[in-house]
Enzyme design. Structure first.
Site, short mmCIF file in Angstrom:
data_model
loop_
_atom_site.label_atom_id
_atom_site.label_comp_id
_atom_site.label_asym_id
_atom_site.label_seq_id
_atom_site.Cartn_x
_atom_site.Cartn_y
_atom_site.Cartn_z
N THR A 30 0.88 -1.46 0.12
CA THR A 30 0.17 0.02 -0.20
C THR A 30 0.90 1.29 -0.03
O THR A 30 1.89 1.61 0.74
CB THR A 30 -0.91 0.19 1.16
OG1 THR A 30 -1.84 -1.23 0.93
CG2 THR A 30 -1.68 1.53 1.31
N CYS A 36 -4.87 6.94 7.06
CA CYS A 36 -5.55 5.63 6.81
C CYS A 36 -4.78 4.57 7.56
O CYS A 36 -3.48 4.88 7.82
CB CYS A 36 -5.37 5.37 5.08
SG CYS A 36 -6.61 6.19 4.47
N HIS A 53 -6.72 -1.39 3.33
CA HIS A 53 -6.37 0.09 3.11
C HIS A 53 -7.74 0.84 3.81
O HIS A 53 -8.66 0.96 3.21
CB HIS A 53 -6.00 0.36 2.13
CG HIS A 53 -5.73 2.00 1.94
ND1 HIS A 53 -4.88 2.29 0.89
CD2 HIS A 53 -5.59 2.82 2.63
CE1 HIS A 53 -4.50 3.68 1.18
NE2 HIS A 53 -5.14 4.18 2.32
#
Lengths: 170, 215
Positions: A30, A36, A53
């Site tokens: 990611t 996040c 995510h």
């Protein structure tokens, strides 16, 4: 979504609000986590790993199209998809990174609770993991820097790259 | 709530014009600060999925400097002043030279740099928001203090997407580019480039179009 890679098996890029569950050998990546969360749940015996995510803490009962978006939908979705791929709940372990507060703002002006979303993401994700009885082995959260994370099933380690702080492994 | 997918060209033009007026004022403010000419392009209006904001803006790994402000009131929106790191460094350099002459140290502490960028962003975004609110005739608006970040593009837009993601899946973005031409260097070469991005809250769009009489 996937492509070949040397050594790390299939490489999956987990986009915003996405979740991916893969059999080893696999590398889950990611890019650029801000507030996040990059959450990894894995089972080293069944050799299955999943990454989500997560953008926000709670779905508040809303109809959710992308289950990876909220902590309270991503954790159950990851767990059930992993069970389907042969993982067992008792063997599942988790690691997570992210939840930064990128924009430092003094005081409590307009929009400050919007900005504290990183901390709320960490709290809710942790709570969901303990609700499912999954041990959180390591985490790297908070601060004001973005993170790029990579989880490789060769080592079951989560590599975290941070601007100005280099690379660390948890 | 307004269906974001169904804007007609008249409405898109009206939204673009709001961006144009706001950017014009921000450009004037920047021009005053730097005492030089600023070029601006007509803003682009685009409907972007919040999940792919960073792809929309190019390389997710690129290091950028960003100033973020929230405006609350009748017309709620988020505004981001964003530029590549090299461009931000040039801008700060130009600004400090303008203010203090040639007597600036060659390497400045990060705090000075961040503080200068934050103030430039503050002045530009405030000008932008004042102009926009005046144009649409809202009674009052309140701006947050500016937040500044220097990091990967993806992680900065990640925060923006999370904030917006609480309200909807699609974001209407108004994106305007400002350029300072007579400077050597910069990420694109031949000048400083920066962008102002406005994301109106979903419920604010209805007000905006209503006030502009194109709803």
């Amino acid at each position: 979504m996937s492509g070949g890679a040397g050594g790390g098996g299939t490489v999956y890029h987990v986009g915003m609000a996405d979740l991916v569950v893969a059999n080893a050998p696999a590398t889950l990546i990611t890019l650029g986590l801000g507030s996040c969360i990059g959450l990894v749940i894995y089972d080293t015996v069944a050799k299955v790993a999943g990454m989500a995510h997560i953008m926000l803490p709670e779905s508040r009962g809303a109809k959710v199209e992308k289950l990876g978006k909220f902590a309270d939908t991503a954790v159950p979705a990851l767990v059930s998809e992993m069970l389907q791929k042969g993982a067992e709940k008792l063997r599942m372990k988790a690691k997570l990174a992210g939840g930064a507060q990128m924009f430092a703002m003094p005081g409590t002006g307009a929009g400050s609770d919007f900005l504290a979303v990183g901390a709320r993401n960490v709290k809710e994700t942790t709570r969901m993991l303990s609700h499912f009885g999954i041990a959180l082995l390591a985490s790297d959260t908070g601060g004001n820097k973005g993170r790029t994370v990579e989880f490789c099933t060769n080592t079951w380690m989560l590599t975290i790259k941070t601007l100005g702080r280099g690379t660390s492994e948890i | 709530m307004l269906d974001l997918g169904s804007f007609n060209t008249l409405q898109l033009d009206a939204i673009r014009e709001v961006g144009n007026i706001g950017t014009g004022c921000a450009a004037t403010a920047l021009s005053d600060m730097l005492s030089c000419t600023i070029r601006m392009a007509v803003p682009e209006v685009a409907l972007v999925s919040v999940y792919s904001l960073s792809e929309y803006y190019g390389n997710p790994d690129a290091i950028v400097a960003a100033v973020f402000m929230r405006s609350s009131g009748e017309f709620g929106c988020s505004v981001i002043f964003i530029q590549k790191e090299e461009d931000a460094a040039l801008l700060v350099d130009l600004l400090l030279r303008q203010q203090f002459g040639g007597a600036i140290p060659s390497s400045m502490p990060e705090e000075v740099y961040d503080s200068a960028i934050s103030e430039v962003g503050n002045i530009m975004i405030s000008s932008f928001l004042n102009a926009v609110n005046m144009m649409i005739g809202t009674h009052k608006h309140e701006n947050s203090v500016p937040g500044v970040a220097r990091d990967m593009l993806a992680s900065i837009l990640d925060v923006v997407a999370s904030m917006f993601g609480q309200m909807g899946e699609m974001a209407l973005i108004i994106d305007a580019e400002l350029r300072v031409d007579n400077v050597k260097g910069g990420a694109k070469g031949g000048g400083i480039s920066s962008n102002i991005i406005m994301l109106p809250d979903p419920d604010a769009l209805e007000l905006l179009l209503g006030k502009l009489k194109v709803l």
